[in-house]
Write a protein that holds these residues in place. Sequence first.
Motif, PDB file in Angstrom:
ATOM      1  N   THR A 294       0.897  -1.086   0.009  1.00 45.09           N
ATOM      2  CA  THR A 294      -0.176   0.053   0.018  1.00 45.09           C
ATOM      3  C   THR A 294       0.996   1.184   0.092  1.00 45.09           C
ATOM      4  O   THR A 294       0.479   2.049  -0.596  1.00 45.09           O
ATOM      5  N   ALA A 295       1.965   1.230   0.968  1.00 46.48           N
ATOM      6  CA  ALA A 295       2.614   2.381   0.837  1.00 46.48           C
ATOM      7  C   ALA A 295       3.718   2.450  -0.523  1.00 46.48           C
ATOM      8  O   ALA A 295       3.886   3.618  -0.991  1.00 46.48           O
ATOM      9  N   LEU A 296       3.895   1.311  -1.309  1.00 45.11           N
ATOM     10  CA  LEU A 296       4.492   1.369  -2.543  1.00 45.11           C
ATOM     11  C   LEU A 296       3.547   2.208  -3.410  1.00 45.11           C
ATOM     12  O   LEU A 296       3.937   2.863  -4.356  1.00 45.11           O
ATOM     13  N   ASP A 297       2.230   1.567  -3.483  1.00 42.06           N
ATOM     14  CA  ASP A 297       1.252   2.232  -4.343  1.00 42.06           C
ATOM     15  C   ASP A 297       1.132   3.563  -4.271  1.00 42.06           C
ATOM     16  O   ASP A 297       1.088   4.422  -5.162  1.00 42.06           O
ATOM     17  N   HIS A 298       1.384   4.043  -2.984  1.00 41.26           N
ATOM     18  CA  HIS A 298       1.172   5.618  -2.680  1.00 41.26           C
ATOM     19  C   HIS A 298       2.436   6.185  -3.089  1.00 41.26           C
ATOM     20  O   HIS A 298       2.113   7.085  -3.736  1.00 41.26           O
ATOM     21  N   ALA A 299       3.406   5.575  -3.126  1.00 38.82           N
ATOM     22  CA  ALA A 299       4.743   6.243  -3.407  1.00 38.82           C
ATOM     23  C   ALA A 299       4.792   6.532  -5.120  1.00 38.82           C
ATOM     24  O   ALA A 299       5.060   7.745  -5.569  1.00 38.82           O
ATOM     25  N   VAL A 300       4.434   5.345  -5.685  1.00 39.62           N
ATOM     26  CA  VAL A 300       4.184   5.534  -7.264  1.00 39.62           C
ATOM     27  C   VAL A 300       3.358   6.343  -7.729  1.00 39.62           C
ATOM     28  O   VAL A 300       3.281   7.518  -8.566  1.00 39.62           O
ATOM     29  N   ARG A 301       1.962   6.277  -7.094  1.00 36.82           N
ATOM     30  CA  ARG A 301       0.869   7.162  -7.607  1.00 36.82           C
ATOM     31  C   ARG A 301       1.131   8.765  -7.162  1.00 36.82           C
ATOM     32  O   ARG A 301       0.593   9.629  -7.891  1.00 36.82           O
ATOM     33  N   SER A 302       1.747   9.106  -6.039  1.00 32.05           N
ATOM     34  CA  SER A 302       1.981  10.257  -5.709  1.00 32.05           C
ATOM     35  C   SER A 302       3.332  10.992  -6.240  1.00 32.05           C
ATOM     36  O   SER A 302       3.644  12.170  -6.117  1.00 32.05           O
ATOM     37  N   GLY A 303       4.147  10.230  -7.126  1.00 38.61           N
ATOM     38  CA  GLY A 303       5.156  10.505  -7.865  1.00 38.61           C
ATOM     39  C   GLY A 303       6.494  10.713  -6.911  1.00 38.61           C
ATOM     40  O   GLY A 303       7.552  11.035  -7.446  1.00 38.61           O
ATOM     41  N   ARG A 304       6.574  10.181  -5.675  1.00 33.19           N
ATOM     42  CA  ARG A 304       7.606  10.037  -4.838  1.00 33.19           C
ATOM     43  C   ARG A 304       8.360   8.837  -5.306  1.00 33.19           C
ATOM     44  O   ARG A 304       9.911   8.943  -4.945  1.00 33.19           O
ATOM     45  N   LEU A 305       8.162   8.026  -6.139  1.00 37.02           N
ATOM     46  CA  LEU A 305       8.848   6.878  -6.700  1.00 37.02           C
ATOM     47  C   LEU A 305       8.740   6.780  -7.954  1.00 37.02           C
ATOM     48  O   LEU A 305       7.781   6.843  -8.585  1.00 37.02           O
ATOM     49  N   LYS A 306       9.977   7.204  -8.797  1.00 35.50           N
ATOM     50  CA  LYS A 306       9.937   7.270 -10.286  1.00 35.50           C
ATOM     51  C   LYS A 306      10.865   6.289 -11.089  1.00 35.50           C
ATOM     52  O   LYS A 306      11.761   5.826 -10.419  1.00 35.50           O
ATOM     53  N   ARG A 307      10.730   6.047 -12.383  1.00 33.38           N
ATOM     54  CA  ARG A 307      11.579   5.084 -13.047  1.00 33.38           C
ATOM     55  C   ARG A 307      12.763   5.638 -12.935  1.00 33.38           C
ATOM     56  O   ARG A 307      13.168   7.032 -13.055  1.00 33.38           O
ATOM     57  N   GLY A 308      13.558   4.597 -12.623  1.00 31.07           N
ATOM     58  CA  GLY A 308      14.973   4.716 -12.337  1.00 31.07           C
ATOM     59  C   GLY A 308      15.596   4.850 -11.131  1.00 31.07           C
ATOM     60  O   GLY A 308      16.743   4.995 -10.672  1.00 31.07           O
ATOM     61  N   ASP A 309      14.622   5.255 -10.061  1.00 29.25           N
ATOM     62  CA  ASP A 309      14.738   5.650  -8.519  1.00 29.25           C
ATOM     63  C   ASP A 309      15.333   4.031  -7.785  1.00 29.25           C
ATOM     64  O   ASP A 309      14.694   3.181  -8.256  1.00 29.25           O
ATOM     65  N   HIS A 310      16.056   4.332  -6.963  1.00 29.59           N
ATOM     66  CA  HIS A 310      16.368   3.242  -6.097  1.00 29.59           C
ATOM     67  C   HIS A 310      15.437   3.305  -4.758  1.00 29.59           C
ATOM     68  O   HIS A 310      15.253   4.387  -4.283  1.00 29.59           O
ATOM     69  N   ALA A 311      14.918   2.083  -4.559  1.00 29.92           N
ATOM     70  CA  ALA A 311      13.909   2.088  -3.645  1.00 29.92           C
ATOM     71  C   ALA A 311      14.261   1.110  -2.291  1.00 29.92           C
ATOM     72  O   ALA A 311      14.677  -0.097  -2.864  1.00 29.92           O
ATOM     73  N   LEU A 312      14.229   1.239  -1.352  1.00 35.00           N
ATOM     74  CA  LEU A 312      14.201   0.294  -0.340  1.00 35.00           C
ATOM     75  C   LEU A 312      12.883  -0.121   0.413  1.00 35.00           C
ATOM     76  O   LEU A 312      12.230   0.723   1.000  1.00 35.00           O
ATOM     77  N   LEU A 313      12.581  -1.568   0.314  1.00 35.77           N
ATOM     78  CA  LEU A 313      11.137  -1.879   1.021  1.00 35.77           C
ATOM     79  C   LEU A 313      11.841  -2.493   2.222  1.00 35.77           C
ATOM     80  O   LEU A 313      12.454  -3.539   1.970  1.00 35.77           O
TER      81      LEU A 313
END
Length: 329
Positions: A294-313
């Motif tokens: 759910t937090a991942l979906d929030h990050a994607v849809r809000s623009g906080r996570l973009k293509r090419g970004d590095h993310a830690l889950l």
Amino acid sequence: MQPIPLKICGTGSYLPRRILTSEEIDARLGWRPGTCHSLYGIKTRHVADDEETTSAMAAGAALQAMEMAGCGPRDIDLIIGACGVMEQPIPSTAVLVQDRLGLGRSGIPAWDVNATCLGFLKGMDVAAMHIQTGRAKRVLVFSSDIASVGLDWGHPEAAAIFGDGAAAVVLEAGEGDSALLAMGFETYSQGRDACVLAAGGTRVNPVRGMQTGEDRFRMDGQKAFRVASRYLPRFLRRLLLKSEVGLDRLDCVIPHQASAQSLNHAIQNLLLGAERVVNIFAQHGNQIAASIPTALDHAVRSGRLKRGDHALLIGTSAGISLGGSVVRF
């Protein structure tokens, strides 16, 4: 580990219609207004109604993820359920979701994995292995949990913070730079009694009889926090070392929304700037396995996570287990 070419093509989430506010919790427990928010840092959470079953919520989230990915149910060739608490013991929740997606005659494999609050990360790990070995091309992974049915309001430490919801992702073989860079999982069973729901298996069940409270979730939050925090810094260092991505190169940190205390600990003690950490706990509460996606979906849809970004889950779960993955989105 070698990077696995893996692309998160679509994300989706589902929140139940009913919103429970911290003021309502205060009234239920006979507390002064503002007490729940002050103690636990939660303002609202969502509570599923009778029609919003685990599989119904999961199907809703899955359709959102498939829409973003530009595919339909029949384009999926593996369905992995990763719920903390299943809708029923047999058959698996993934089977029920397959049916809700209109795939009852498709033969598409559908089964569950369970690592409680870290179920989504393990589901994504298993999906990555299937994609890497060519056994699947496009995988749906979902997590859906209804915590509200098993809460003991005599112990508000747990009852006040858990929320219901579902989330899903569609995964494919990586395109461009998208990849799963590292995955880690460790279990320290010295904390096995910190988070327990005894009923529902072969030891405690209605046929043999249950003692009072065994059908309700109980949690020693302080013990769970102590065990997890003891090992988490070392776990994170090893995970980042495997990924060859340093803390300074992480664009987005998506933690399990376990509690306000755990999120503040991650931000302050692990030197993760608040601007990089997705924190939706105050509005969602702890959604068990559905929390991270759910937090991942929030990050994607809000623009906080973009293509090419590095993310830690990253997160913790009952057990006590630690889990995390580093992805190049």
